[in-house]
Design a protein around this motif. Structure first.
Motif: not given
Length: 259
Positions: A193-200
């Protein structure tokens, strides 16, 4: 522009196995233009200063068997890919521009984190390869920055690969289990989920925020290549999960594409 990839290398025996994950890896090259060279970060090469492999002129990479107790057939596999000195030196200059110290290494061959993956994707070993080390003592932001420093290579038809594993806890693997542990899936789903939303921000603090992070990533050397591959895709910030499965209860086999 070529995408970059994070590819889980699993156990050394992965290169001999036949299942959905290895089938996907064997098809991966057919979906891409043939790269001029491959740059690969392996979790199994750790150095305090980023190290860049250099193969002497007219030479090929040696094959490192950095494991024990596996099938005898594994110790007969070689991956004699050529190197590319000019690319190694170019990588060092890209690092220098970003104030990243580095060194060239003329002794290092390809460990199984590199050759097991490359043997599946590009079995002919006819593409120049430059291997790079990882350093678990850097911050997550520094890992991402290393990948970002090399992002322009993708515009030069160089394929950037990070080879490791998102869930890699050899103390918890169950060699006889076909059932996936819930904690491993929960961690991977959070990462997805964090990769797909690019939640750095979240990913840089995954150890504090992700469920079961300390169990999934007891030491960070296998997770670092994911952050590096992600950093090399910073310009477009597009992440796509190509495959995820598990072996031995919780050993994650995943492949991420960063466009």
């Amino acid at each position: 522009m070529l995408p970059s990839y994070f590819i889980a290398h699993g156990a050394p025996s992965l290169v001999l196995e036949e299942h959905a994950y290895t089938k996907m890896l064997k098809q991966l090259a057919h979906q891409l233009p043939k790269p001029k060279a491959i740059v690969i970060f392996s979790a199994h090469w750790e150095e305090s200063i980023p190290s860049i492999s250099v193969v002497r002129e007219n030479d090929q990479h040696s094959t490192i068997y950095d494991f024990g107790g596996f099938q005898e057939e594994l110790y007969k596999i070689t991956y004699p890919a050529p190197g590319n000195r000019s690319l190694s030196e170019h990588i060092q200059s890209l690092f220098s521009k970003q104030a990243i110290a580095s060194r060239l290494d003329e002794e290092r061959g390809l460990d199984h984190g590199a050759w097991a993956v490359l043997k599946l994707v590009y079995p002919d070993a006819d593409i120049p390869v430059v291997a790079l080390s990882v350093n678990r003592h850097l911050t997550n932001e520094q890992q991402y920055h290393i990948g970002k420093a090399l992002s322009e290579l993708r515009e030069q038809d160089v394929l950037v690969i990070g080879s490791g594993g998102t869930v890699h806890n050899l103390g918890r693997v169950n060699w006889r289990s076909d059932r996936v542990d819930e904690w491993a899936e929960a961690f991977d789903q959070w990462i997805e989920q964090k990769l797909e939303t690019w939640d750095i921000d979240a990913l840089m603090n995954y150890r504090e925020l992700a469920p079961h992070a300390n169990e999934a990533v007891p030491t960070s050397e296998h997770f670092i290549p994911l952050l590096i591959a992600m950093g090399s895709g910073d310009a477009n910030r597009s992440a796509k999960l190509l495959h995820r499965s598990y072996q031995y209860g919780n050993l994650s086999l995943s492949c991420w594409q960063f466009d």
